[in-house]
Design an enzyme around this catalytic site. Structure first.
Site, PDB file in Angstrom:
ATOM      1  N   GLY A  37      58.141  48.055  10.761  1.00 23.59           N
ATOM      2  CA  GLY A  37      57.481  49.348  10.691  1.00 23.59           C
ATOM      3  C   GLY A  37      57.305  50.010  12.042  1.00 23.59           C
ATOM      4  O   GLY A  37      58.017  49.731  13.002  1.00 23.59           O
TER       5      GLY A  37
ATOM      6  N   CYS B 241      57.537  43.271  20.966  1.00 24.44           N
ATOM      7  CA  CYS B 241      58.258  44.193  20.085  1.00 24.44           C
ATOM      8  C   CYS B 241      57.332  45.283  19.532  1.00 24.44           C
ATOM      9  O   CYS B 241      57.006  46.222  20.256  1.00 24.44           O
ATOM     10  CB  CYS B 241      58.971  43.423  18.976  1.00 24.44           C
ATOM     11  SG  CYS B 241      60.287  44.379  18.171  1.00 24.44           S
ATOM     12  N   LEU B 242      56.882  45.169  18.300  1.00 23.99           N
ATOM     13  CA  LEU B 242      55.925  46.132  17.769  1.00 23.99           C
ATOM     14  C   LEU B 242      54.678  46.164  18.642  1.00 23.99           C
ATOM     15  O   LEU B 242      54.047  47.211  18.812  1.00 23.99           O
ATOM     16  CB  LEU B 242      55.561  45.779  16.326  1.00 23.99           C
ATOM     17  CG  LEU B 242      54.616  46.729  15.595  1.00 23.99           C
ATOM     18  CD1 LEU B 242      55.262  48.085  15.360  1.00 23.99           C
ATOM     19  CD2 LEU B 242      54.159  46.123  14.259  1.00 23.99           C
TER      20      LEU B 242
ATOM     21  N   HIS C 225      62.655  39.740  22.120  1.00 23.42           N
ATOM     22  CA  HIS C 225      61.999  38.607  21.461  1.00 23.42           C
ATOM     23  C   HIS C 225      62.173  37.338  22.297  1.00 23.42           C
ATOM     24  O   HIS C 225      63.216  36.689  22.250  1.00 23.42           O
ATOM     25  CB  HIS C 225      62.587  38.403  20.062  1.00 23.42           C
ATOM     26  CG  HIS C 225      62.055  39.371  19.057  1.00 23.42           C
ATOM     27  ND1 HIS C 225      61.268  38.983  17.993  1.00 23.42           N
ATOM     28  CD2 HIS C 225      62.164  40.713  18.972  1.00 23.42           C
ATOM     29  CE1 HIS C 225      60.927  40.059  17.291  1.00 23.42           C
ATOM     30  NE2 HIS C 225      61.468  41.120  17.866  1.00 23.42           N
TER      31      HIS C 225
ATOM     32  N   GLU D 157      61.014  34.516  21.808  1.00 20.62           N
ATOM     33  CA  GLU D 157      61.013  33.305  20.976  1.00 20.62           C
ATOM     34  C   GLU D 157      62.324  33.083  20.246  1.00 20.62           C
ATOM     35  O   GLU D 157      62.519  32.027  19.625  1.00 20.62           O
ATOM     36  CB  GLU D 157      59.878  33.403  19.945  1.00 20.62           C
ATOM     37  CG  GLU D 157      60.156  34.241  18.710  1.00 20.62           C
ATOM     38  CD  GLU D 157      60.207  35.749  18.931  1.00 20.62           C
ATOM     39  OE1 GLU D 157      60.592  36.466  17.996  1.00 20.62           O
ATOM     40  OE2 GLU D 157      59.849  36.205  20.047  1.00 20.62           O
TER      41      GLU D 157
END
Length: 743
Positions: free
Chosen positions: A64, A93-94, A185, A187
């Protein structure tokens, strides 16, 4: 000042990489304790009094947009806490996008979406990137931020996307508050070590800020434990474990390398369309073991539907409903299996136990997403359809050995008679039945224009940041009119499928009202017997059919050399790592990434992910551990059939697909009385719903079969190519009905 045992509050925005990031934090922040909340579990007013219990906050990724309150939840408020409640925060990220938006950055769409792709990250080698050299990092985003000039945020790292997107912000910090964030990311399994070490550097910077500001950590107490529960990872037993007496598996081993599994199946009821029958068939390499059940009239048949509060237990003509009460069906089945533990030969993976299928909708239920029932289909397949197998024959295609097994306490006569029967049959090589359906079947394909419209709608959702990958599917109907007693049986159709498309995870499962015939190439999950169970998942994303000129080198270039194919596979690998980390904690490893494997009829791009509890943990040592069953419960529906993040992707797919998937893209397999299990993805399969006896029907009837097929839609997908891929997958099943997608 060093915080001896840091407590981290992890805010999860319903992502499918959350536990990967939590595991990275456990690895790179020594001794940390992590408590995970959803972004809508608390209001900011409810959370503020408890922030003093935590050393720092991790704001995880999610689907989203930070502009959408439903997507971002409490995160937007965390950045604006007053100084009295201030603590270090790290966003991913978000999380970065939210930090940016709250402090004046402009949110924009990328011109070229980056989902599952590796980019070079450039940085100043200071602060969050101290000690880091150049590195590549995995990106999962379609939105990005542009920072306000001379604003409160400072750019720390960036990528250069050239003509695609130009310079894209990859990391930021707040100039006066202890907030840091990265767009990539850290991870992901394909992010270089330098990209992951920002977590370690964040913790160093957080400790420095804590020392300068003389912030102290409130002592954890009963009240905070009540509010936040147990730290991650935690596995809760389904119900109080019992200590049943261990049964014995009676076994005779035969050396019969010439014995065909179809011959064995026909000896034990495969040809009788009116009776239950199950077979798990390694019909092609690298499959090894095939399992044929010798069912009794009293074999227990267990069914369950997601809308019900009970399981249905059937033995012969006896049928009983048993209420689940406070348990779910997973707990009920675990309790049932505890009472049937047994021990047999370690040479074979299956001694007896539950065999059958679990639907896609059963997995959807575990995600707490409401199913979308088919209004026009009154006859609904059970979501759990299992039979408890007490007698079985296991064939080892590698050694030629055949294992005749029984869980029944006094069954020597049956074992002896079966051994004699199999030995006598081993010299016979019955020819496969070839047939033509008369009249030909009526094939109703999905509407092409509608399917392509759904692909474009899916891509719109990808560009909006709602998902990284959506596995869109559709159903094809096979209608066979004017059937008669001489019409091929479901077993004969299975043999045709087996001949035309042999697969390592084939199956013939006739558990009324459902009949499933499958030539699945994909193992979903296998788990070894406890103690020290290892769970292995083998996702397939990327297939090339064998043909003249398609050598290994060509297949490698088409699959492992394809940005799109590797990105699809990577997204599912990272999703599966999350599912495993969510159960077993840190010990998850990618044993194989995007290797091209050769199968009977295709080349496939396959990854292998394994997870287990730490060897010194009490759960790993427990001979009654049910970790494999818990991983199965937590991993459905298969990520290779949904996309990522899983929950949001499933919700989007429900709005795009016409009704339920039923058995398609669920799983089938077994859970052994010894604690091991093996489950395959229900693809390259077809199924029908039928009640009543074939012999008691009218002189003529219509037989209806359903085939599901689809593909992973990414930002790089071409709609016409996706339609073609879907129809190619269909053809492997339709050919067993003497039909093709050309109808």
């Amino acid at each position: 000042m060093t915080i001896e045992q840091p407590r981290l509050l992890f805010v999860d925005s319903y992502d499918s990489f959350t536990f990967n990031l939590a595991s990275a934090c456990r690895l790179l922040i020594p001794g940390c304790i992590i408590y995970i909340i959803k972004n809508d579990d608390f209001t900011i007013e409810q959370l503020l009094p408890h922030l003093a219990y935590f050393s720092a906050i991790i704001v995880g990724p999610g689907p989203g947009s930070p502009d959408n309150p439903h997507d971002i939840g409490i995160v937007k408020d965390i950045w604006k806490v007053e100084d009295a409640h201030l603590l270090p925060i790290f966003g991913v990220c978000l999380g970065l996008q939210s930090l940016g938006v709250e402090f004046g950055a402009r949110l924009q769409r990328l011109r070229v979406v980056k989902h599952g792709q590796v980019s070079a990250v450039h940085h100043s080698s200071t602060g969050l990137f101290a000690g880091s050299g150049p590195f590549g990092a995995v990106r999962y985003h379609s939105l990005h931020i542009s920072l306000a000039k001379d604003g409160e945020l400072e750019e720390l790292a960036w990528s250069n996307d050239g003509e695609d997107n130009g310079r894209v912000v990859m990391a930021i910090r707040h100039r006066t508050r202890p907030f840091w964030a990265v767009q990539y990311h850290p991870e992901s399994v394909c992010t270089d070590l330098g990209g992951a070490e920002v977590i370690k550097n964040f913790w160093r910077l957080a400790q420095e800020w804590t020392k300068v500001n003389e912030r102290t950590l409130r002592t954890w107490d009963a009240h905070s434990k009540h509010i936040f529960g147990s730290p991650w990872p935690t596995i809760a037993p389904y119900s109080p474990p019992s200590s049943p007496s261990l049964g014995t598996v009676n076994t005779t081993v035969l050396n019969l390398p010439g014995l065909s599994v179809t011959t064995v199946a026909e000896l034990f009821g495969a040809m009788d369309d009116d009776s239950p029958f199950v077979m798990l068939d390694s019909a092609a390499k690298p499959g090894r073991f095939s399992i044929v059940a010798a069912l009794l009239p009293t074999s227990l048949h267990i069914t369950y539907s997601v809308q019900d509060t009970f399981v249905v237990l059937k033995r012969g003509d006896s049928l009983v409903r048993e209420e689940l009460g406070t348990h779910d069906v997973w707990a009920w089945l675990a309790t049932f299996m505890r009472a049937h533990k047994a021990k047999g030969s370690t040479d074979v993976p299956f001694w007896g136990g539950l065999v059958g299928q679990l639907s896609y909708e059963l997995g959807v239920q575990t995600l707490h997403v409401a199913s979308k029932p088919d209004a026009d289909v009154p006859e609904r397949h059970p979501d759990v359809n299992l039979v408890f197998v007490e007698r079985s024959i296991v064939l080892d295609s590698t050694t030629g050995k055949v294992y005749v097994q029984s869980l029944l306490p006094v069954d020597d006569q049956w074992i002896s008679q079966t051994a004699t029967q199999l030995t006598a049959s081993s010299s016979h090589y019955p020819a496969s039945t070839l047939f033509k359906t008369t009249p030909p079947p009526i094939i109703t394909l999905p509407d092409r224009a509608r399917y392509i419209a759904h692909i474009n709608q899916a891509k719109d959702r990808l560009f909006a940041g709602d998902s990284y990958e959506l596995c869109l599917t559709a159903k094809t109907r096979i209608s066979i009119p004017n059937c008669s007693p001489s019409t091929p049986t479901s077993w004969e159709r299975y043999k045709m499928l087996r001949q035309k498309n042999p697969a390592p995870h084939s199956a013939f499962l006739r558990l009324h009202p459902s009949t499933l015939i499958s030539s699945s190439p994909e193992r979903f999950l296998s788990f070894s017997r406890p103690p020290y169970s290892t769970c292995q998942l083998r996702p397939i994303k990327g297939t090339v059919r064998k043909a003249p000129g398609i050598t290994r080198a060509v297949a490698e270039e088409l699959l492992a050399g394809s940005t799109k194919e590797v990105a699809e596979n990577l997204m599912i690998v990272d999703l599966i790592r999350h599912d495993l980390h969510g159960v077993v904690g840190e010990d998850v490893q990618v044993k194989q990434f995007c290797a091209v494997e050769e199968y009977e009829t295709v080349w496939q791009l396959v990854s292998v992910i394994e997870g287990k509890f730490k060897e010194n943990s009490s759960t790993a040592c427990d001979p009654n551990s049910e970790v494999g069953w818990e991983v199965l419960r937590r991993s459905l529906p298969p990520g290779s059939m949904t996309g990522a993040p899983k929950k949001r992707s499933v919700e989007i797919l429900q709005s795009l697909e016409d009704g339920e998937r039923n058995l398609y893209s669920g799983v089938f397999g077994y859970w052994c009385v010894g604690g091991g299990g093996d489950w395959s993805v229900t693809i390259r399969s077809c199924f029908k719903y039928s009640q009543g006896s074939r012999s008691e029907r009218e002189n003529s009837w219509t037989e209806e079969w359903t085939v599901g097929a689809g593909g992973a839609i990414t930002a790089l997908s071409d709609p016409d190519a996706e339609w073609d891929e879907m129809t190619v997958k269909l053809q492997s099943v339709l050919s067993s009905f003497g039909a093709s997608t050309a109808h």
